[in-house]
Scaffold this motif. Structure first.
Motif, short mmCIF file in Angstrom:
data_model
loop_
_atom_site.label_atom_id
_atom_site.label_comp_id
_atom_site.label_asym_id
_atom_site.label_seq_id
_atom_site.Cartn_x
_atom_site.Cartn_y
_atom_site.Cartn_z
N PRO A 158 0.86 -1.18 0.00
CA PRO A 158 0.00 0.00 0.00
C PRO A 158 0.90 1.24 0.00
O PRO A 158 1.91 1.27 0.72
CB PRO A 158 -0.78 -0.09 1.31
CG PRO A 158 -0.59 -1.48 1.81
CD PRO A 158 0.70 -1.97 1.23
N ALA A 159 0.55 2.25 -0.80
CA ALA A 159 1.39 3.44 -0.90
C ALA A 159 1.61 4.08 0.48
O ALA A 159 2.71 4.55 0.79
CB ALA A 159 0.74 4.44 -1.85
N ILE A 160 0.56 4.05 1.33
CA ILE A 160 0.69 4.70 2.63
C ILE A 160 1.77 4.02 3.48
O ILE A 160 2.46 4.68 4.24
CB ILE A 160 -0.68 4.72 3.37
CG1 ILE A 160 -0.60 5.45 4.72
CG2 ILE A 160 -1.21 3.32 3.62
CD1 ILE A 160 -0.54 6.92 4.62
N ALA A 161 1.95 2.71 3.29
CA ALA A 161 2.94 1.99 4.09
C ALA A 161 4.36 2.41 3.69
O ALA A 161 5.25 2.55 4.54
CB ALA A 161 2.76 0.49 3.93
#
Lengths: 171, 796
Positions: A70-73
């Motif tokens: 996930p990009a947020i990770a």
């Protein structure tokens, strides 16, 4: 969105150079096949080096796509560690430790000397794009405090003379 | 048998605050304390989420430990002595509280969480009334998370419950905690709106006022609200909810904990659909159309008008020209009385299967479509095959259960017409055009026969002999066969597939060969109740066979009169174009509806305002076959009346026998008496199938998005603003786009049922060849015809 995205977004992946990909793959290979995300820190470093020392949101997205994360990770990691830059930095990034040991041994003087010499404050870059001054947390070299990091080198037991010599040696 | 004594000896003896307890090894101190009713303050710990141990509020004293330990992350050991209120524990807890309050703003008076705030509550017990902190407080910019969740990020205490919810429950990591230490901020990546269909749960999880409900913002205080138990009205799960009301208005809907059904979660659809209740479309008075003019009138007049109209049609054209169509989310009582009225008038034309196209197997269908297993059973399955189902969006709670099983190793495979984005690790994914789903399933049946050595049932054997078995079929067959607990589930898209009877027969065969449990995940909140109540043309309540027209026949067979219950034909029917023209050409149309539209005003003759789920008592039968009754949460708005009462009086006006009910419970009990003895096994018979039907050049996939399923949810603005609320569009894959000359971003002319509409083109590889994904139930596509059927498309 409701549709599965089976194919990787090639436009995103193209932001990572072939050499960087090969380098990331070396790191991915060190971890179990289903734990690709373990290589995220290496990937961030490699891509940052590829991009003149800083990361953009597009590059963070590209790494997420490359490592199936996930990009947020990826963004969490990129914002957590001080060695990742999200804004352009100078050719030479001087990371000065100001934690307790260095502070007791005179990191304040190191900072003020460099600020005066380069005419910039901590967190700034010289107009010619050559130098960036950055305040960082403990880099584990307390025994030879005060210290700074330049590239992959530690410079320890700093004095004004040593600093002048160091700066003058850089092009 | 080995259990009891072994387990007893496995238990550990511990003491909390001097109370001797026996607990299982591996239990955390906080769990043991919670079970024993001993309160330990906490923020980051949540019983349904992983342990983070980052807030430190639950520090307790443990004998022989040199310093306080976090109760949430300290497993019990034999002989452990815990003190939760010792001077050391209290000092630790109070100190943590002081740190947490350093940066927390003192804005309780304007904070929506006030009165139900864990921080506020715990601060009352552990905080000081004066702060020793005089420096500047931290200020954090608010984040945009979409139309459902409001943020006040300065209030955030970094418990990370919302982040863990995304990763662990919703199955899609959208929120995170970028930054470090003082600079950590909870956010989505680049402030993207949250796309999870369960996102509203973070509002409940947030222990402070950082994440609050956007629609409910500044609308009230929890202590002003009255809580009513109710049942969610949108999917076959029957999630238990609390409807909170104030001064006879629904203020918000929250989950009611029921471990067996929705645990403590709620889908966004069930949580926010209430916003449609106050839509400007609400019909508040009975209305009749006289000489082309709509007039407001009283109930007596309106009901007389309705009954006379129906009787006039009956006398002129015969009772068999009267038909009734009902939403599958109507209450069981409404559906039962509606069929009683229709059958009392001498017609069997009643149906709730509005999206269904293939009715060939209706006589061999079970008493009602159910799952044949409890919702909680899904946690423990080892393999599942989903046919025609986007469970994640269709029934989010079911998807959550499947996800839990999937995480502990269950092999889940799908056969679908769209490559949906599941939050599961799919074992096999067979994506094929809608009219090929049955053949793919036949492949699985053949593979199962090979792997089990059993023979394919005779009625099927010859009709599927030409089907080729692929490696995917073999893998699915092996998964189902190897599993101790396997299930084959048919979803909404299977039931609206043009070959539903073949699919159902083959799914039966697959379940029989593999020993899997066969189940249906039916449309609406109450398909099960509708079947039981006799809201089908071929079976009266109690299963006597009758002969009437199904939903599709009714709209194509030139009916003279319609009674519509809680539905809008152009949005709810499988062929909106035909449905609307059937309404327009009928002589008399009675709409029993909470909402009136301009379209309705064109075709209807009487509009009777009936109550949505919050304003009536009723019963929903969920997919487990559980009857869940609820009472009205608020009095009906205006002159609105509960649907069952309206139908009861219509029965009286028609002078039909047996319409003397005093309460909705009487209706329910009567039906209960008629159906109690029914065989509940949901396995229908295996019948012959025909897989050789001609396939159109281009076939439509008329997906109904989760926020288009019924008239209430279609009117909930906040839900309609989410990405999941699909607008009218056409999506095709690259191959089909090339063939048809379509370009992404351009407009296409879509032709069906002699009408043309222009729709924006999207290129999506998730769509199979020669298929056009055109959502149904949304403005812009309601002029079109069959949701699953031939369609013509040309570049604009």
């Amino acid at each position: 969105m409701m549709f599965a995205q089976r194919d990787k977004d090639q436009a995103k992946l193209d932001l990572i150079s072939a050499e960087s990909k090969a380098d990331i793959d070396n790191w991915v290979a060190k971890y179990p096949a289903d734990k690709k995300e373990s290589a995220v820190m290496a990937a961030l470093r490699i891509v940052q080096d590829q991009n003149a020392g800083f990361l953009t949101n597009e590059l963070i997205d590209a790494i997420a796509e490359y490592l199936d994360m996930p990009a947020i990770a990826v963004y969490e990691v990129a914002t957590f560690y001080s060695m990742y830059e999200r804004d352009p930095v100078g050719k030479h990034k001087l990371c000065i430790c100001t934690n307790i040991s260095c502070m007791l041994c005179g990191s304040d003087e190191v900072v003020s000397h460099l600020e005066k010499k380069l005419g910039i404050k901590l967190g700034e870059t010289t107009a010619d794009g050559k130098f960036t001054l950055k305040e960082v947390e403990c880099l584990g070299a307390c025994v030879n405090a005060p210290m700074l990091q330049l590239g992959r080198e530690y410079h320890e037991k700093l004095t004004p003379e040593k600093l002048d010599k160091l700066i003058d040696s850089l092009d | 048998m080995h259990g009891v004594s072994d387990e007893m000896s496995d238990l550990l003896n511990i003491e909390i605050n001097g109370v001797a307890l026996q607990v299982k090894p591996g239990t955390m101190v906080i769990e043991a304390a919670d079970d024993a009713g001993i309160t330990i303050p906490r923020f980051c710990y949540h019983k349904k989420l992983s342990v983070a141990a980052n807030c430190r509020m639950c520090l307790v004293e443990v004998e022989k430990a040199p310093k306080p330990l976090p109760a949430c992350a300290t497993p019990v050991t034999d002989g452990m002595k815990v003190l939760t209120k010792s001077p050391l524990a209290l000092e630790a807890q109070k100190s943590v509280m002081e740190f947490l309050l350093i940066n927390h703003p003192l804005d309780c008076p304007i904070c929506d969480q006030g009165g139900e705030c864990e921080l506020q509550d715990v601060a009352m017990g552990y905080g000081q009334d004066m702060s020793r902190y005089h420096e500047k407080k931290r200020v954090v910019k608010d984040k945009f998370l979409g139309s459902l969740i409001s943020t006040d990020m300065t209030r955030c205490i970094h418990c990370t419950r919302c982040v863990r919810f995304g990763q662990e429950v919703a199955g899609i990591m959208e929120m995170g905690a970028p930054g470090r230490g003082e600079h950590t901020e909870i956010s989505t990546y680049m402030e993207r709106a949250i796309g999870s269909e369960m996102s509203g749960n973070v509002i409940d999880l947030c222990p402070v006022g950082a994440l609050t409900s956007k629609p409910y913002r500044y609308h009230g205080r929890p202590w002003e609200n009255t809580t009513h138990d109710s049942i969610a009205p949108h999917d076959c799960v029957g999630s238990n909810v609390h409807v909170e009301t104030r001064r006879n208005q629904v203020m918000r809907v929250l989950p009611k904990e029921n471990e067996a059904i929705n645990e403590l979660w709620l889908s966004d659809r069930d949580r926010f659909s209430y916003m449609g209740l106050t839509s400007g479309d609400r019909l508040l008075q009975p209305m009749v159309k006289q000489d082309g003019e709509w007039k407001t009138t009283d109930w007596q007049n309106a009901l007389n008008y309705a009954v006379e109209g129906l009787q006039r049609v009956k006398t002129a054209s015969g009772a068999e020209t009267i038909g009734a169509l009902a939403s599958p989310s109507s209450t069981t009582e409404e559906l039962y009385l509606l069929q009683k009225v229709i059958r009392g008038m001498g017609s069997n034309n009643i149906d709730h299967r509005l999206q269904q196209l293939d009715f060939a197997n209706q006589d061999t269908m079970p008493a009602y479509p159910c799952m044949n297993q409890s919702i909680a059973d899904l946690d423990n399955i080892n393999a599942a095959l989903l046919v025609g189902s986007f469970t994640r969006k269709d029934q989010p709670i079911i998807a959550h259960r499947l996800r839990k099983a999937n995480k502990s190793g269950a092999k889940v495979s799908v056969i679908n017409s769209v490559d949906y984005d599941f939050n599961l690790d799919l074992s096999q994914s067979v994506i094929t055009r809608p009219d090929d789903i049955a053949s793919q399933l036949a492949g699985v049946v053949k593979a199962l026969a090979e792997v089990t050595g059993k023979s394919i049932p005779d009625v099927l054997a010859s009709s599927i002999s030409s089907v080729t078995v692929t490696d995917e079929h073999k893998a699915i067959a092996a998964d189902l066969n190897d599993a101790e607990n396997a299930t084959v589930l048919m979803g909404i898209h299977a039931m609206s597939n043009p070959n539903f009877s073949a699919i159902s027969s083959l799914a039966n065969a697959a379940a029989e060969l593999s020993g899997a449990t066969l189940g249906y995940l039916s449309a609406g909140a109450n398909s099960a109740g509708a079947w039981l109540a006799g809201a089908v043309p071929h079976r009266a309540p109690g299963q006597q066979a009758t002969d009437g027209k199904n939903a599709m026949q009714m709209i194509t067979d030139d009916m003279k009169a319609f009674v519509l219950l809680n539905m809008e034909p152009e949005y709810d029917c499988a062929n909106p174009n035909e449905a609307l023209s059937a309404m327009s050409s009928a002589d008399f149309v009675v709409c029993m509806t909470p909402f009136a539209t301009s379209t309705m005003r064109k075709y209807a003759d009487v509009m009777l305002p009936v109550a949505p789920f919050t304003e009536t008592s009723g019963t929903y039968v969920n997919v487990e076959g559980q009857w869940q009754s609820f009472t009205g949460s608020v009095p009906p708005m205006g002159d609105v009346r509960p649907g069952w009462k309206v139908l009861r009086v219509i029965g009286n006006f028609l002078k039909l026998d047996g319409f003397d009910y005093l309460a909705s419970e009487d209706v329910r009990d009567e039906l209960d008496g008629l159906t109690r003895e029914l065989e509940t096994n949901s396995r229908s018979e295996i019948t012959a199938v025909n897989l050789d039907s001609s396939k159109p050049e281009l076939t439509r996939i008329g997906h109904v998005s989760l926020y288009a399923v019924d008239s209430l949810v279609r009117r909930s603005e906040p839900l309609q603003q989410t990405d999941d609320a699909l607008a009218a569009m056409i999506a095709v894959n690259n191959v089909t786009a090339k063939k048809l000359g379509l370009d992404s971003g351009q407009m296409a002319v879509v032709m069906q049922s002699n009408t043309r509409v222009k729709l924006p083109i999207y290129i999506e590889d998730a769509i199979p060849d020669d298929c056009a994904f055109i959502p149904a139930g949304v403005t812009g596509s309601v002029e079109l015809g069959l949701s699953y059927g031939p369609v013509e498309v040309a570049g604009g």
